[in-house]
Write an enzyme that holds these catalytic residues in place. Structure first.
Site, PDB file in Angstrom:
ATOM      1  N   HIS A  20      22.749 -21.603 -19.228  1.00 51.56           N
ATOM      2  CA  HIS A  20      21.404 -21.112 -19.945  1.00 51.56           C
ATOM      3  C   HIS A  20      20.794 -20.637 -18.799  1.00 51.56           C
ATOM      4  CE1 HIS A  20      21.096 -23.632 -23.142  1.00 51.56           C
ATOM      5  NE2 HIS A  20      21.069 -24.638 -22.486  1.00 51.56           N
ATOM      6  N   HIS A  62      20.730 -23.354 -28.049  1.00 55.26           N
ATOM      7  CA  HIS A  62      22.255 -23.283 -27.949  1.00 55.26           C
ATOM      8  C   HIS A  62      22.914 -23.498 -29.687  1.00 55.26           C
ATOM      9  CE1 HIS A  62      19.613 -26.854 -25.813  1.00 55.26           C
ATOM     10  NE2 HIS A  62      20.837 -26.805 -25.252  1.00 55.26           N
TER      11      HIS A  62
END
Lengths: 214, 329
Positions: free
Chosen positions: B57, B217
């Protein structure tokens, strides 16, 4: 080393011998990692207990063993055991001995912690079933540890066998829905094996029955 | 999917190793290569903020370690939680005696492991408080059930400034909680992430489709619709935020327009223009606008819009200086 530490050490030594059985049980319902979780966890917990001073309280023993178990192979089951040990240790405080009242407290706190963290309840076909059944048995068991443990093992085993016919409600086992029917919960079996290891380690009392869950 | 990687299993460690090599203000903990801290440690007497979660991320989470921000971050494998041990190591590293705030996104594995780390740290004598990012309006009806996404960047910025100012642990935790409570994010996905270990996409979309409300995700969103103009998409995202918690006329806000990885800055500026116009139309003052990559999902295409409503308590904190080699505030 004090008596409680010695008892815990002896019981933990026996658990890795069940790695293959637990792996196979877990492979039916989950991802099969319970064998390695329990065997590496028990080894790490034994080493952690061995590293504590002779005057370590039951709370310190349980906290160290639980954290080591949780970190060895950090699966969800390992995290739940780690949290249960933390909760039990916090409730025990400075208690110098692990007597009957303390054992009930340990189980009560462990059950509450796992129910909260795992968002699960008795009857969902998880380790909570065997834990809860063993606590019920402990409350009405004779006072000597060997007899009490024998009753706890029998109650946990009966409940685990009875619930094998149900569909699993939690964790990976819930994903396979009706295919989970007929298989006992592997976490409950792991706990039963731990109780049996404790039973072997305590001074002889009631004879242990040799019936195994199918 | 084409990727510039070496051994998939070495991906996380190789990336972290390069980051700390390039940026001397960051270091890995001697106790864990998955824990990154400020090279000089937490200034004595300051609350240390620990963040963390799955890898993949960037600049979340490692980019939020720095002066005026977090003290340490623990990261796991791609999209999976760090272990409680890594979080405990980060907590020990971050503590300078004033205690530690755990500040991270509301995901099951992260919560489980951070809670254990907090309990173990408390047993070692480190005071720990916890605040969760729950800003994704599309992820659940009840705020406490929502996932944390890009809004965590602004909460880290605000809480980090409070810690740098010398606030106590309880004060930093209260400010972080207020910032989290006043932060809302809505996102859209245009193409999936491909996991380095499997090469498989996290979800599939037709060429002309987009996923409103996609998670970082690749979690499913609220609806899948045909691609629209930048203005129409920005309107959808702003409508969702306004429907959930509209800033009142006269309020001051911070606006963060975040790219999920593959979406170019050009497109983000188009979304930003419309988002600002919508806020101005409500007579809301946009005190700070941040545009760029703040919380990504490897190569996912898409964007999110975050609005944090600033009261008098939060406004000076978000304006305070912060120093990260990976993020501009």
């Amino acid at each position: 080393m004090n008596a409680t530490a010695a008892l815990l050490q002896q019981a933990l030594t026996q658990l890795p011998g069940h790695a293959d059985e637990l792996r196979d049980l877990d492979a039916h319902l989950g991802d099969g990692d319970l064998g390695i979780t329990v065997s590496s966890g028990a080894d790490a917990a034994r080493a952690a207990v061995a590293g504590l001073p002779d005057d370590a309280t039951p709370a310190a023993l349980i906290r160290a063993a639980g954290a080591a178990f949780g970190r060895a192979n950090p699966s969800t089951f390992a995290a739940l055991v780690h949290g249960a040990a933390n909760a039990a240790a916090a409730a025990l405080g400075d208690a110098p001995e692990l007597g009957r009242a303390e054992a009930e407290l340990v189980l009560t706190e462990a059950i509450a912690s796992i129910a909260k963290r795992g968002r699960s309840a008795r009857g969902d076909k998880t380790v909570l079933d065997a834990l809860s059944a063993s606590l019920d048995a402990l409350r009405s068991a004779p006072s000597d540890p060997a007899s009490a443990l024998a009753r706890m093992i029998e109650a946990a085993r009966a409940d685990t066998e009875r619930l094998a016919a149900n569909q699993s409600q939690k964790g990976r086992a819930a994903w396979i829905r009706e295919r989970s029917v007929g298989h006992p919960d592997a976490g409950s079996i792991a706990y039963i094996r731990f109780l049996q290891a404790l039973h072997h380690a305590v001074p002889a009392g009631a004879a242990e029955t040799e019936r195994r869950p199918s | 999917m084409k990727k510039l990687i070496n051994q998939p299993g070495a991906f996380v460690d190789e990336v972290i190793s390069s980051i700390v090599d390039v940026h001397p203000e960051l270091r890995t903990s001697p106790a864990s290569k998955r824990v990154v801290t400020r090279t000089g440690g937490t200034p004595p007497g300051q609350v240390g903020i620990v963040t963390g979660g799955g890898f993949g991320h960037l600049p979340l989470f490692l980019g939020y370690v720095g002066g005026g921000l977090c003290a340490a971050a623990a990261v796991g494998n791609v999209f999976s939680s760090p272990s409680s041990e890594e979080m405990l190591i980060a907590t020990r590293e971050a503590d300078s005696g004033a205690g530690v705030l755990h500040l991270y996104g509301n995901y099951g594995g992260d919560v489980l492991n951070f809670e254990l780390a907090a309990e173990d740290a408390a047993a070692e004598g480190i005071a720990v408080r916890t605040v969760l990012g729950t800003d994704d309006v599309f992820s659940a009806a009840l705020p406490e059930d929502r996932r944390g996404v890009a809004g965590l960047a602004l909460v880290c910025k605000i809480a980090g400034a409070a810690a740098a100012r010398g606030d106590s642990l309880d004060q930093v935790a209260a400010i972080a909680q207020r910032a989290a409570d006043h932060t809302r994010t809505a996102g859209v996905g245009l193409s999936p992430t491909y996991l380095p270990t499997t090469g498989k996409p996290t979800f599939t979309l037709a060429d002309d489709e987009m996923e409103i409300g996609v998670g970082i995700h690749g979690e499913p969103g609220s609806e899948r619709i045909t691609i629209e103009t930048a203005d129409a998409v920005a309107d959808r995202l702003m409508d969702a935020i306004f429907a959930d918690a509209a800033p009142a006329a006269g309020d001051r806000v911070a606006l963060l327009v975040n790219g999920l990885g593959a979406t170019p800055a050009e497109e983000l500026y188009l979304l930003t223009a419309r988002a600002r116009a919508r806020l101005h139309k409500q007579n809301v003052t946009v005190a700070h606008t941040y545009v760029g990559h703040y919380a990504t999902s490897l190569e996912m295409a898409g964007a999110s819009v975050t609005v944090t409503t600033l009261g008098d308590d939060l406004a000076p904190l978000i304006a305070a200086p912060a120093h990260s080699p990976l993020v501009r505030f």
